[in-house]
Design a protein around this motif. Structure first.
Motif, PDB file in Angstrom:
ATOM      1  N   PHE A   1       0.817  -1.216   0.000  1.00  0.00           N
ATOM      2  CA  PHE A   1       0.000   0.000   0.000  1.00  0.00           C
ATOM      3  C   PHE A   1       0.855   1.273   0.000  1.00  0.00           C
ATOM      4  O   PHE A   1       0.550   2.240  -0.698  1.00  0.00           O
ATOM      5  N   PHE A   2       1.965   1.274   0.784  1.00  0.00           N
ATOM      6  CA  PHE A   2       2.719   2.517   0.991  1.00  0.00           C
ATOM      7  C   PHE A   2       4.065   2.561   0.267  1.00  0.00           C
ATOM      8  O   PHE A   2       4.759   3.573   0.354  1.00  0.00           O
ATOM      9  N   ARG A   3       4.451   1.507  -0.442  1.00  0.00           N
ATOM     10  CA  ARG A   3       5.817   1.453  -0.987  1.00  0.00           C
ATOM     11  C   ARG A   3       6.077   2.505  -2.064  1.00  0.00           C
ATOM     12  O   ARG A   3       7.209   2.964  -2.228  1.00  0.00           O
ATOM     13  N   GLY A   4       5.086   2.871  -2.843  1.00  0.00           N
ATOM     14  CA  GLY A   4       5.271   3.889  -3.869  1.00  0.00           C
ATOM     15  C   GLY A   4       5.961   3.339  -5.110  1.00  0.00           C
ATOM     16  O   GLY A   4       6.063   2.127  -5.303  1.00  0.00           O
ATOM     17  N   PRO A   5       6.475   4.216  -5.973  1.00  0.00           N
ATOM     18  CA  PRO A   5       7.087   3.765  -7.232  1.00  0.00           C
ATOM     19  C   PRO A   5       8.433   3.097  -7.010  1.00  0.00           C
ATOM     20  O   PRO A   5       9.134   3.385  -6.035  1.00  0.00           O
ATOM     21  N   THR A   6       8.797   2.209  -7.939  1.00  0.00           N
ATOM     22  CA  THR A   6      10.109   1.563  -7.915  1.00  0.00           C
ATOM     23  C   THR A   6      11.107   2.483  -8.607  1.00  0.00           C
ATOM     24  O   THR A   6      10.905   2.881  -9.751  1.00  0.00           O
ATOM     25  N   VAL A   7      12.190   2.837  -7.910  1.00  0.00           N
ATOM     26  CA  VAL A   7      13.164   3.791  -8.443  1.00  0.00           C
ATOM     27  C   VAL A   7      14.503   3.086  -8.676  1.00  0.00           C
ATOM     28  O   VAL A   7      14.898   2.227  -7.891  1.00  0.00           O
ATOM     29  N   PRO A   8      15.224   3.442  -9.764  1.00  0.00           N
ATOM     30  CA  PRO A   8      16.521   2.787 -10.028  1.00  0.00           C
ATOM     31  C   PRO A   8      17.635   3.291  -9.129  1.00  0.00           C
ATOM     32  O   PRO A   8      18.550   2.554  -8.779  1.00  0.00           O
ATOM     33  N   ASN A   9      17.588   4.592  -8.743  1.00  0.00           N
ATOM     34  CA  ASN A   9      18.642   5.187  -7.916  1.00  0.00           C
ATOM     35  C   ASN A   9      18.015   5.919  -6.735  1.00  0.00           C
ATOM     36  O   ASN A   9      16.864   6.363  -6.793  1.00  0.00           O
ATOM     37  N   ILE A  10      18.797   6.066  -5.677  1.00  0.00           N
ATOM     38  CA  ILE A  10      18.342   6.748  -4.462  1.00  0.00           C
ATOM     39  C   ILE A  10      19.360   7.818  -4.099  1.00  0.00           C
ATOM     40  O   ILE A  10      20.562   7.572  -4.092  1.00  0.00           O
ATOM     41  N   ARG A  11      18.854   9.019  -3.812  1.00  0.00           N
ATOM     42  CA  ARG A  11      19.740  10.080  -3.321  1.00  0.00           C
ATOM     43  C   ARG A  11      19.435  10.333  -1.850  1.00  0.00           C
ATOM     44  O   ARG A  11      18.301  10.175  -1.386  1.00  0.00           O
ATOM     45  N   LEU A  12      20.455  10.738  -1.113  1.00  0.00           N
ATOM     46  CA  LEU A  12      20.332  10.877   0.335  1.00  0.00           C
ATOM     47  C   LEU A  12      19.298  11.931   0.712  1.00  0.00           C
ATOM     48  O   LEU A  12      18.520  11.745   1.651  1.00  0.00           O
ATOM     49  N   ALA A  13      19.264  13.041  -0.032  1.00  0.00           N
ATOM     50  CA  ALA A  13      18.318  14.118   0.301  1.00  0.00           C
ATOM     51  C   ALA A  13      16.873  13.713   0.043  1.00  0.00           C
ATOM     52  O   ALA A  13      15.946  14.334   0.568  1.00  0.00           O
ATOM     53  N   GLY A  14      16.656  12.669  -0.773  1.00  0.00           N
ATOM     54  CA  GLY A  14      15.296  12.222  -1.072  1.00  0.00           C
ATOM     55  C   GLY A  14      14.689  11.332  -0.007  1.00  0.00           C
ATOM     56  O   GLY A  14      13.495  11.043  -0.039  1.00  0.00           O
ATOM     57  N   LEU A  15      15.496  10.880   0.955  1.00  0.00           N
ATOM     58  CA  LEU A  15      14.990  10.046   2.048  1.00  0.00           C
ATOM     59  C   LEU A  15      14.454  10.963   3.143  1.00  0.00           C
ATOM     60  O   LEU A  15      15.137  11.282   4.113  1.00  0.00           O
ATOM     61  N   GLU A  16      13.214  11.383   2.993  1.00  0.00           N
ATOM     62  CA  GLU A  16      12.641  12.397   3.878  1.00  0.00           C
ATOM     63  C   GLU A  16      11.562  11.869   4.802  1.00  0.00           C
ATOM     64  O   GLU A  16      11.281  12.475   5.833  1.00  0.00           O
ATOM     65  N   CYS A  17      10.924  10.763   4.448  1.00  0.00           N
ATOM     66  CA  CYS A  17       9.739  10.316   5.189  1.00  0.00           C
ATOM     67  C   CYS A  17       9.942   8.885   5.704  1.00  0.00           C
ATOM     68  O   CYS A  17      10.474   8.030   4.989  1.00  0.00           O
ATOM     69  N   VAL A  18       9.518   8.638   6.950  1.00  0.00           N
ATOM     70  CA  VAL A  18       9.595   7.310   7.567  1.00  0.00           C
ATOM     71  C   VAL A  18       8.220   6.947   8.093  1.00  0.00           C
ATOM     72  O   VAL A  18       7.600   7.729   8.820  1.00  0.00           O
ATOM     73  N   LEU A  19       7.737   5.759   7.726  1.00  0.00           N
ATOM     74  CA  LEU A  19       6.507   5.203   8.298  1.00  0.00           C
ATOM     75  C   LEU A  19       6.894   4.014   9.172  1.00  0.00           C
ATOM     76  O   LEU A  19       7.483   3.048   8.684  1.00  0.00           O
TER      77      LEU A  19
END
Length: 304
Positions: free
Chosen positions: A164-182
């Protein structure tokens, strides 16, 4: 039954049908949030906050719909086809089951899993006066508690919440984009949902110091009724097409540490003819040379 297939008459209709066709890599799953015929203010606010967390991959139905998902699922399947949503959350309220939420998912436009949760405590986004995450932020999901691993119903609920909460599948991750924790915690027969915003503070080195700031929504839930798919149907829903399965490479293996090993097949070699480094100590003696030449005795040196 005979089904008539009509070709699309316009390009818009053609694009619409192509969008709904089966794909090797499916689109991000959308969720529909539906109010029951007797939904109260608490349930309505919960659905609005979940919609705010889930946006833009969600559809919020503002009108009330008189339906009972555990008794009749045809209306949910109709809305699923209409809005192309494979996830749903239904909110209702009555004397027997106050502040009721039903979370579930579809498979081939039919209900696969469905779990009923009761809201015992709720803190909305408006009640927490902190900064919020921007729309469309992909959350990080954390599950704590042994029940998510031991109990089958809680294990299926964990899978459902990830879906339900996983969202889109992304190829790369940037540190500044990790903003929300459930964060979901299973303890004493309850499920506690908390949402935090990640703050990156200065630490004097390359790795920042991380702090969590509560931003809402916050829910204390209790599990009620469940409608779980059979093992065969659940296994069928997890089946992947052959084109997505990785092709097995021959003569390649991995150990427990992930080290890759390859096996090479070669013809049998004569190690006696192997060229070694030319050193004084590796020179062959006369007896060894004669043995290789066919057993002829070495020539005797003339005596003085």
């Amino acid at each position: 039954l005979i089904y008539c297939y009509r070709k699309p008459k316009t390009k818009r209709a053609k694009r619409f049908l192509e969008k709904r066709e089966p794909k090797l890599k499916e689109n991000t799953k959308n969720a529909m949030l539906i109010k029951g015929g007797n939904a109260n203010l608490t349930v309505t606010e919960v659905l609005k906050d979940i919609y705010a967390v889930k946006k833009p991959f969600a559809v919020l139905y503002k009108k009330k719909n008189i339906t009972r998902p555990f008794e009749d699922q045809t209306s949910l399947e109709f809305f699923s086809k209409k809005s192309d949503c494979s996830l749903f959350m239904f909110g209702s309220h009555n004397k027997k089951r106050p502040n009721n939420l039903i979370i579930g998912r579809m498979f081939d436009y039919h209900v696969l899993d469905m779990i009923e949760l009761g809201v015992e405590k709720f803190v909305s986004l408006k009640d927490v006066r902190n900064s919020k995450c921007p729309e469309g932020t992909k959350p990080m999901l954390i599950f704590a508690g042994d029940m998510f691993e031991v109990n089958e119903e809680y294990r299926r609920l964990k899978s459902l919440l990830i879906d339900f909460f996983r969202g889109p599948t992304v190829p790369n991750i940037r540190l500044a984009g990790l903003e929300c924790v459930l964060h979901f915690t299973a303890l004493d027969g309850k499920i506690f949902m908390r949402s935090y915003k990640v703050l990156l503070k200065k630490s004097g080195c390359k790795i920042p110091r991380i702090e969590l700031e509560e931003m809402g929504p916050s829910l204390d839930l209790v599990m009620r009724r469940t409608h779980l798919a059979s093992d065969d149907l659940y296994k069928l829903s997890l089946k992947q097409p052959k084109a997505l399965k990785p092709k097995k490479k021959k003569n390649i293996s991995h150990d427990v540490f992930g080290t890759k090993y390859g096996r090479i097949h070669m013809q049998k070699q004569d190690l006696s003819k192997l060229q070694t480094r030319k050193m004084k100590g590796l020179k062959k003696r006369p007896a060894e040379k004669s043995a290789e030449d066919g057993g002829a005795s070495p020539k005797k040196s003339k005596s003085g």
